[in-house]
Design an enzyme around this catalytic site. Structure first.
Site, PDB file in Angstrom:
ATOM      1  N   ILE A 212       0.841  -1.204   0.000  1.00  0.00           N
ATOM      2  CA  ILE A 212       0.000   0.000   0.000  1.00  0.00           C
ATOM      3  C   ILE A 212       0.873   1.250   0.000  1.00  0.00           C
ATOM      4  O   ILE A 212       0.624   2.198  -0.749  1.00  0.00           O
ATOM      5  CB  ILE A 212      -0.949  -0.013   1.223  1.00  0.00           C
ATOM      6  CG1 ILE A 212      -1.906  -1.222   1.156  1.00  0.00           C
ATOM      7  CG2 ILE A 212      -1.732   1.296   1.326  1.00  0.00           C
ATOM      8  CD1 ILE A 212      -2.850  -1.259  -0.029  1.00  0.00           C
TER       9      ILE A 212
ATOM     10  N   SER B 217     -10.671  -0.708   5.008  1.00  0.00           N
ATOM     11  CA  SER B 217     -10.030  -1.751   4.197  1.00  0.00           C
ATOM     12  C   SER B 217     -10.533  -1.727   2.753  1.00  0.00           C
ATOM     13  O   SER B 217     -11.512  -1.051   2.420  1.00  0.00           O
ATOM     14  CB  SER B 217     -10.336  -3.125   4.792  1.00  0.00           C
ATOM     15  OG  SER B 217     -11.689  -3.441   4.516  1.00  0.00           O
ATOM     16  N   CYS B 218      -9.863  -2.515   1.922  1.00  0.00           N
ATOM     17  CA  CYS B 218     -10.251  -2.624   0.516  1.00  0.00           C
ATOM     18  C   CYS B 218     -11.683  -3.125   0.374  1.00  0.00           C
ATOM     19  O   CYS B 218     -12.451  -2.618  -0.450  1.00  0.00           O
ATOM     20  CB  CYS B 218      -9.291  -3.550  -0.217  1.00  0.00           C
ATOM     21  SG  CYS B 218      -9.016  -5.118   0.620  1.00  0.00           S
TER      22      CYS B 218
ATOM     23  N   ARG C 103      -9.431 -13.025  -1.720  1.00  0.00           N
ATOM     24  CA  ARG C 103      -8.171 -13.590  -2.210  1.00  0.00           C
ATOM     25  C   ARG C 103      -7.364 -14.107  -1.012  1.00  0.00           C
ATOM     26  O   ARG C 103      -7.408 -13.517   0.079  1.00  0.00           O
ATOM     27  CB  ARG C 103      -7.374 -12.561  -3.017  1.00  0.00           C
ATOM     28  CG  ARG C 103      -6.959 -11.293  -2.259  1.00  0.00           C
ATOM     29  CD  ARG C 103      -5.608 -11.408  -1.609  1.00  0.00           C
ATOM     30  NE  ARG C 103      -5.181 -10.211  -0.945  1.00  0.00           N
ATOM     31  CZ  ARG C 103      -5.366  -9.951   0.351  1.00  0.00           C
ATOM     32  NH1 ARG C 103      -6.057 -10.786   1.112  1.00  0.00           N
ATOM     33  NH2 ARG C 103      -4.865  -8.849   0.885  1.00  0.00           N
TER      34      ARG C 103
ATOM     35  N   HIS D 180     -16.151  -7.437   7.938  1.00  0.00           N
ATOM     36  CA  HIS D 180     -16.108  -6.584   6.742  1.00  0.00           C
ATOM     37  C   HIS D 180     -17.361  -5.729   6.558  1.00  0.00           C
ATOM     38  O   HIS D 180     -17.281  -4.528   6.358  1.00  0.00           O
ATOM     39  CB  HIS D 180     -15.905  -7.450   5.496  1.00  0.00           C
ATOM     40  CG  HIS D 180     -14.758  -8.384   5.617  1.00  0.00           C
ATOM     41  ND1 HIS D 180     -14.882  -9.649   6.145  1.00  0.00           N
ATOM     42  CD2 HIS D 180     -13.457  -8.237   5.295  1.00  0.00           C
ATOM     43  CE1 HIS D 180     -13.702 -10.248   6.138  1.00  0.00           C
ATOM     44  NE2 HIS D 180     -12.816  -9.403   5.640  1.00  0.00           N
TER      45      HIS D 180
ATOM     46  N   HIS E 286     -10.749  -9.668  -4.752  1.00  0.00           N
ATOM     47  CA  HIS E 286     -11.862 -10.175  -3.948  1.00  0.00           C
ATOM     48  C   HIS E 286     -13.127 -10.086  -4.806  1.00  0.00           C
ATOM     49  O   HIS E 286     -13.219  -9.240  -5.702  1.00  0.00           O
ATOM     50  CB  HIS E 286     -12.136  -9.282  -2.730  1.00  0.00           C
ATOM     51  CG  HIS E 286     -10.996  -9.104  -1.782  1.00  0.00           C
ATOM     52  ND1 HIS E 286     -10.318 -10.145  -1.193  1.00  0.00           N
ATOM     53  CD2 HIS E 286     -10.431  -7.971  -1.270  1.00  0.00           C
ATOM     54  CE1 HIS E 286      -9.403  -9.668  -0.367  1.00  0.00           C
ATOM     55  NE2 HIS E 286      -9.444  -8.350  -0.406  1.00  0.00           N
TER      56      HIS E 286
HETATM   57  P1  NAD Z   1       2.994  -4.908   3.493  1.00  0.00           P
HETATM   58  O1  NAD Z   1       3.444  -5.999   4.378  1.00  0.00           O
HETATM   59  O2  NAD Z   1       3.032  -5.124   2.019  1.00  0.00           O
HETATM   60  O3  NAD Z   1       3.801  -3.586   3.788  1.00  0.00           O
HETATM   61  C1  NAD Z   1       4.016  -3.111   5.096  1.00  0.00           C
HETATM   62  C2  NAD Z   1       5.327  -2.348   5.150  1.00  0.00           C
HETATM   63  O4  NAD Z   1       5.489  -1.790   6.453  1.00  0.00           O
HETATM   64  C3  NAD Z   1       6.537  -3.233   4.887  1.00  0.00           C
HETATM   65  O5  NAD Z   1       7.411  -2.533   4.022  1.00  0.00           O
HETATM   66  C4  NAD Z   1       7.123  -3.421   6.279  1.00  0.00           C
HETATM   67  O6  NAD Z   1       8.522  -3.640   6.258  1.00  0.00           O
HETATM   68  C5  NAD Z   1       6.805  -2.109   6.935  1.00  0.00           C
HETATM   69  N1  NAD Z   1       6.794  -2.155   8.409  1.00  0.00           N
HETATM   70  C6  NAD Z   1       7.004  -3.203   9.227  1.00  0.00           C
HETATM   71  N2  NAD Z   1       6.887  -2.821  10.507  1.00  0.00           N
HETATM   72  C7  NAD Z   1       6.589  -1.502  10.517  1.00  0.00           C
HETATM   73  C8  NAD Z   1       6.331  -0.561  11.543  1.00  0.00           C
HETATM   74  N3  NAD Z   1       6.358  -0.876  12.836  1.00  0.00           N
HETATM   75  N4  NAD Z   1       6.043   0.713  11.172  1.00  0.00           N
HETATM   76  C9  NAD Z   1       5.998   1.076   9.878  1.00  0.00           C
HETATM   77  N5  NAD Z   1       6.227   0.206   8.859  1.00  0.00           N
HETATM   78  C10 NAD Z   1       6.517  -1.075   9.171  1.00  0.00           C
HETATM   79  O7  NAD Z   1       1.510  -4.561   3.993  1.00  0.00           O
HETATM   80  P2  NAD Z   1       0.370  -3.893   3.126  1.00  0.00           P
HETATM   81  O8  NAD Z   1      -0.336  -4.942   2.371  1.00  0.00           O
HETATM   82  O9  NAD Z   1       0.921  -2.720   2.399  1.00  0.00           O
HETATM   83  O10 NAD Z   1      -0.631  -3.426   4.265  1.00  0.00           O
HETATM   84  C11 NAD Z   1      -0.471  -2.188   4.930  1.00  0.00           C
HETATM   85  C12 NAD Z   1      -1.791  -1.805   5.571  1.00  0.00           C
HETATM   86  O11 NAD Z   1      -2.767  -1.621   4.545  1.00  0.00           O
HETATM   87  C13 NAD Z   1      -2.385  -2.849   6.527  1.00  0.00           C
HETATM   88  O12 NAD Z   1      -3.114  -2.166   7.523  1.00  0.00           O
HETATM   89  C14 NAD Z   1      -3.330  -3.611   5.631  1.00  0.00           C
HETATM   90  O13 NAD Z   1      -4.363  -4.261   6.339  1.00  0.00           O
HETATM   91  C15 NAD Z   1      -3.879  -2.476   4.784  1.00  0.00           C
HETATM   92  N6  NAD Z   1      -4.431  -2.881   3.492  1.00  0.00           N
HETATM   93  C16 NAD Z   1      -3.807  -3.828   2.732  1.00  0.00           C
HETATM   94  C17 NAD Z   1      -4.372  -4.179   1.516  1.00  0.00           C
HETATM   95  C18 NAD Z   1      -3.734  -5.233   0.644  1.00  0.00           C
HETATM   96  O14 NAD Z   1      -4.413  -5.885  -0.121  1.00  0.00           O
HETATM   97  N7  NAD Z   1      -2.442  -5.444   0.701  1.00  0.00           N
HETATM   98  C19 NAD Z   1      -5.529  -3.555   1.068  1.00  0.00           C
HETATM   99  C20 NAD Z   1      -6.105  -2.546   1.849  1.00  0.00           C
HETATM  100  C21 NAD Z   1      -5.552  -2.210   3.069  1.00  0.00           C
END
Ligand code: NAD
Length: 346
Positions: free
Chosen positions: A14, A143-144, A172, A197, A223
């Protein structure tokens, strides 16, 4: 015009997308992104010219970047000092620790859907409650899945004044870049019933009565939601008028599946790659027109969600909300989307 200085804490799935979308806008700029340590993901930040910071403040971790061949400008505290707003894109459930840091630094903050509503007490989607979040200290972009539900349900609610919704989230199993999640050969029901959700929609539009079930299936690309909505008596809608309402709704694509040979999420994502946004992203929610059917007061439809990207433009609108720079959600959405299109020459 003063440019909003945006920090990204967590440059993962994200975070890297939000950074690009911020970079596309003329009223905001990236002042830095964080990584926990040197890794291939740092190369993208370098290539884009985004200053690289360490997620933590301790010197050993900061020094590790130089050893890995990357210039690290400092720790999170250094980045927060020069930012107006931080977009927290850390993995879910890390919010409480990070929130304390943002509050100590006096920086406005956005969280993502992996965090609970209670963390900030405020949740956000562009169409549901932009105006309620003007000037607040912090907000969670939902969330998404919740974003997708909000996109199609909010315009229906605004027409009808009340809605009762039951939906099943067919989720997914993992993002394409994940190697540690599943299932890979099973269908896994979420045994917490109802799932979080649907009810999460009520954090942005409390008047919509909604419950959901969820199952995880072995796919990585999207999804899919199967949705049943009970409309109130006297709604005055038809299947066609609902389709037309969604055709006029920002960030919703409505297409005939059979006629366009776009009958599965595989073809939807192929179309997204044709659109040409980076990573093959689809910011819009995809509704199959031939899967929409109003029978009496009961509406049935399917929609598909590109989980990695539908929340990205919402983060941009949420930045304008917390900074109080644009009060009209439709103006913000139009500005966000036009700038992203121009950025990718679409
Ligand atoms: P990700 O694992 O791809 O990325 C997270 C990043 O944060 C990584 O680069 C990680 O190294 C870093 N990180 C680790 N610890 C950390 C800390 N303490 N502080 C700051 N950064 C830290 O995760 P993502 O999929 O990008 O998800 C991020 C957020 O977005 C989550 O809350 C997730 O639920 C939400 N989200 C994800 C999606 C999806 O499909 N991936 C969709 C919507 C929302």
């Amino acid at each position: 015009m003063t440019t909003i200085k945006v920090a990204i804490n967590g440059f993962g799935t994200i975070g890297k997308r939000v950074a690009d979308a911020v970079d596309a806008q003329d009223d905001m700029e990236i002042v830095g992104v964080t990584k926990t340590g040197p890794s291939f993901g740092c190369d993208l930040a370098v290539k884009k010219g985004f200053p690289l910071y360490c997620t933590f403040d301790d010197q050993d971790r900061i020094s590790a970047f130089a050893a890995g061949g990357y210039e690290c400008k400092g720790g999170l505290s250094d980045l927060l000092e020069i930012a107006d707003v931080v977009v927290d894109c850390s993995p879910g459930k890390m919010g409480a620790d990070n929130l304390a840091k943002y509050k100590a630094a006096g920086v406005k903050h956005l969280f993502q859907g992996g965090e609970k509503h209670d963390l900030t007490g405020k949740s956000y989607t562009s169409s549901a409650n932009h105006a309620e979040n003007l000037g607040v200290e912090g907000v969670r972009v939902v969330s998404c899945n919740t974003t997708g539900l909000s996109r199609t349900l909010v315009p229906l609610f605004e027409h009808c004044g009340s809605l009762k919704v039951e939906c099943t989230m067919i989720r997914r199993a993992a993002d394409p870049g994940d190697s540690n999640k599943g299932p890979i050969n099973a269908i896994k029901p979420v045994l917490k019933v109802p799932s979080h959700h649907g009810p999460d929609v009520m954090t942005v539009k409390p008047e919509i009565e909604i419950n959901s079930l969820a199952v995880a299936v072995p796919t990585t690309i999207m999804h899919l939601h199967a949705i049943v909505v009970d409309l109130p008596d006297g709604h005055g809608l038809t299947t066609d008028s609902i389709v037309n309402m969604w055709k006029e709704t920002p960030r919703v694509i409505v297409m005939k599946g059979n006629e366009n040979r776009i009958t599965t999420t595989a073809e939807v994502m192929e179309m997204a790659r044709d659109i040409g946004r980076k990573w093959g992203d689809l910011h819009e929610i995809f509704v199959w027109e031939d899967g929409v059917s109003l029978q009496g007061n009961r509406l049935y439809y399917f929609q598909a969600i590109h989980q990695e990207s539908d929340v990205i433009p919402e983060n941009i609108d949420a930045i304008r909300a917390v900074m109080g720079t644009e009060s009209d959600w439709k103006v913000s959405v139009a500005k966000t989307d036009a700038a992203i299109s121009a950025y990718y020459n679409l």
